[in-house]
Design an enzyme around this catalytic site. Structure first.
Site, PDB file in Angstrom:
ATOM      1  N   SER A   1      -9.815   1.490   2.616  1.00 25.48           N
ATOM      2  CA  SER A   1      -9.028   2.291   2.009  1.00 25.48           C
ATOM      3  C   SER A   1      -7.921   1.339   1.115  1.00 25.48           C
ATOM      4  O   SER A   1      -7.224   1.913   0.167  1.00 25.48           O
ATOM      5  CB  SER A   1      -8.358   3.511   2.725  1.00 25.48           C
TER       6      SER A   1
ATOM      7  N   LYS B   1       0.759  -1.209  -0.052  1.00 29.36           N
ATOM      8  CA  LYS B   1       0.011   0.052   0.080  1.00 29.36           C
ATOM      9  C   LYS B   1       1.052   1.467   0.136  1.00 29.36           C
ATOM     10  O   LYS B   1       2.037   1.154   0.699  1.00 29.36           O
ATOM     11  CB  LYS B   1      -0.905  -0.155   1.270  1.00 29.36           C
TER      12      LYS B   1
ATOM     13  N   SER C   1      -9.990  -0.714   7.132  1.00 31.42           N
ATOM     14  CA  SER C   1      -9.286  -0.600   5.911  1.00 31.42           C
ATOM     15  C   SER C   1      -8.553  -1.965   4.960  1.00 31.42           C
ATOM     16  O   SER C   1      -8.173  -1.789   4.004  1.00 31.42           O
ATOM     17  CB  SER C   1      -8.288   0.733   5.838  1.00 31.42           C
TER      18      SER C   1
HETATM   19  N1  GLN Z   1     -13.214   3.440   5.970  1.00 33.72           N
HETATM   20  C1  GLN Z   1     -12.638   3.843   7.369  1.00 33.72           C
HETATM   21  C2  GLN Z   1     -12.554   5.330   7.099  1.00 33.72           C
HETATM   22  O1  GLN Z   1     -13.037   6.025   6.165  1.00 33.72           O
HETATM   23  C3  GLN Z   1     -11.681   3.176   7.702  1.00 33.72           C
HETATM   24  C4  GLN Z   1     -10.095   3.706   6.995  1.00 33.72           C
HETATM   25  C5  GLN Z   1      -9.159   3.035   7.526  1.00 33.72           C
HETATM   26  O2  GLN Z   1      -9.294   1.901   8.039  1.00 33.72           O
HETATM   27  N2  GLN Z   1      -7.935   3.625   6.992  1.00 33.72           N
HETATM   28  O3  GLN Z   1     -11.952   5.993   8.010  1.00 33.72           O
END
Ligand code: GLN
Length: 471
Positions: free
Chosen positions: A150, A75, A174
């Site tokens: 994400s 990532k 994420s």
């Molecule tokens: N979808 C969640 C957010 O928007 C989690 C994001 C993440 O785990 N980086 O914050």
């Protein structure tokens, strides 16, 4: 090609070589990534490393490091020395990492070959990868749908068959949510199990890095390599400081039934119920539990997380890293650089975070959310005296269409089952339990097992028996 376990065996037996596999990876990316866009960068120099790995297998066979020659996607919020690490943000578009993250260092030492940087929501804020400044990633299962986020690029890279594993980060789901949308295994470790040194901080008290794979056993291999105490991250803990969480033959699973009553897609619920049945058939016990505070997780998360975001992202000021826009004075440089460099969702969270931390509102919002978090931890600790695992769907729906959840609150609701895990610091694993039919496509659905603090090894154990061995 699809699992580390299989690749490693074939490298040792000589049935295939890292050179062949890395070439195949690059060819798959070339063929498919025009449409999928899982990668922000592809490292052609991986071939040279693969050749070295091939030679080493010839010389040493089984006496080589566990990941030697295994292609892995990373990532793009994790620092890999000498490569562009952008966080999928315009503000870091031309930023090159000057050191390796601790987890990268460990994976390199184990012989892994990084083949590319994966797309993501900008600075990991989002649940669909649509917030990337460089365009969205598509779900390889159905390209009209999102891969989740994400870590959507990491999930898509594995799901499209380019790599057997990818590394993601999980602040509120994420790793787990994209794994669920793309039919993969995803693991979020106990907070502090894995070093955050060299990760772009989103919510420092929530962030953990972890694997996305096709097998629980592969996730376990990667996690065990990445985990451990790190002098560069004072929040890391050594695995032997955990209270011993022993493996058992039969487990008790708690299902917060009332929590599942609302907002979960009926087909997802059906796949979930079928898995409950399977657990019972395997001799485990499944009981109803109450987790009233757990249900407040989303509200607490969307106060705590933006507060930490607003503070962590203060460093992108147009001076220290990346994009810098000229201005009449220093303040103007800050304002213009941040206005140009950050996308809408990042700005929304910085504004929200600064608001909840401001002196007039701190007690009303941030203070309350931290209190809720403390109570949630207590609730969980007492729950884990009664059950070994908590069981939920990973996400309330299967992968949704690109553009379908452009309204922020609709997107945030996808995190309902994943964020309480980060708020309380416990580990959780997701793996596929079935599919639901949508527009002639079979979309994967995942289940989430939440373990007690330090119960990482036990999650792998049960995951292997309920997934790998039944695949
Ligand atoms: N979808 C969640 C957010 O928007 C989690 C994001 C993440 O785990 N980086 O914050």
């Amino acid at each position: 090609m699809n699992t580390i376990t299989e690749l490693r065996a074939k490298f040792i037996s000589g049935e295939t070589t890292p050179t062949e596999i890395v070439k195949a990876t690059l060819a798959t990316i070339k063929e498919k990534d025009g449409e999928i866009h899982a990668f922000l960068a592809v490292y052609e120099d991986a071939i040279e490393e693969a050749e070295k790995a091939t030679a080493l297998y010839k010389e040493k066979g089984v006496d080589t490091p566990a990941l030697l020659g295994v292609p892995i996607a990373l990532k793009n919020n994790i620092l890999l020395k000498g490569k562009k690490t952008t966080g999928a943000s315009k503000i870091l578009e031309n930023y090159t990492a000057v050191y390796d993250a601790t987890i990268v260092k460990k994976l390199k030492e184990a012989g892994a070959i990084f083949v590319g940087a994966t797309n993501m929501d900008e600075f990991a804020m989002g649940g669909s990868t649509e917030n990337s400044a460089f365009g969205p990633t598509k779900n390889p299962v159905d390209t009209s749908r999102v891969p989740g986020g994400s870590s959507g690029g990491s999930a898509a890279a594995v799901a499209m068959g380019a790599v057997p594993a990818a590394i993601g980060t999980d602040t509120g789901g994420s790793i787990r949510q994209p794994a669920s949308y793309c039919g993969l295994v995803g693991f979020k470790p106990t907070y502090g199990a894995v070093s955050r040194y060299g990760l772009m901080a989103m919510g420092s008290s929530l962030d953990q890095a972890g694997p996305l794979t096709n097998l629980v056993a592969d996730a376990e291999t990667l996690h065990n390599i990445m985990a451990g105490k790190d002098p560069m991250d004072a929040t890391t803990i050594s695995p032997d400081t955990y209270e011993e969480v022993k493996n058992k033959d039969k487990y008790t699973f708690g299902v917060p039934k009332h929590f599942l009553a609302e907002g979960v897609d009926p087909d997802v619920l059906k796949a979930f119920e079928e898995h409950v049945q399977l657990l019972k058939e395997a001799g485990h016990e499944v009981v109803d539990i109450d987790l009233p505070l757990f249900e407040q997780g989303l509200a607490a998360y969307y106060v705590v997380m933006p507060a930490e975001v607003s503070s962590n992202l203060a460093r992108y000021d147009g001076i220290r890293y990346g994009l810098s826009v000229d201005g009449d004075d220093l303040l103007a440089v800050y304002e213009k650089s941040r206005a140009k460099g950050f996308g809408a969702e990042v700005k929304r969270r910085i504004l929200l975070g600064t608001h909840v931390l401001s002196s007039g509102y701190y007690d009303a919002y941030y203070g309350k959310a931290e209190l809720a978090r403390k109570k949630m931890r207590e609730e969980l600790a007492s729950t884990f005296k009664k059950v070994d695992f908590i069981l939920t769907p990973t996400a309330p729906t299967p992968a949704f269409k690109l553009g379908e959840k452009s309204e922020p609150l609709a997107m945030y609701k996808q995190d309902i089952f994943t964020v309480p895990v980060n708020l309380t610091g416990v580990p959780a694993i997701t793996f596929p339990v079935g599919t639901v039919e949508r527009d002639g496509k079979s979309l994967p659905v995942g289940v989430q097992y939440i373990g007690p603090h330090g119960g990482d090894a036990r999650l792998f154990e049960i995951g292997k028996s309920m997934y790998d061995e039944r695949k």
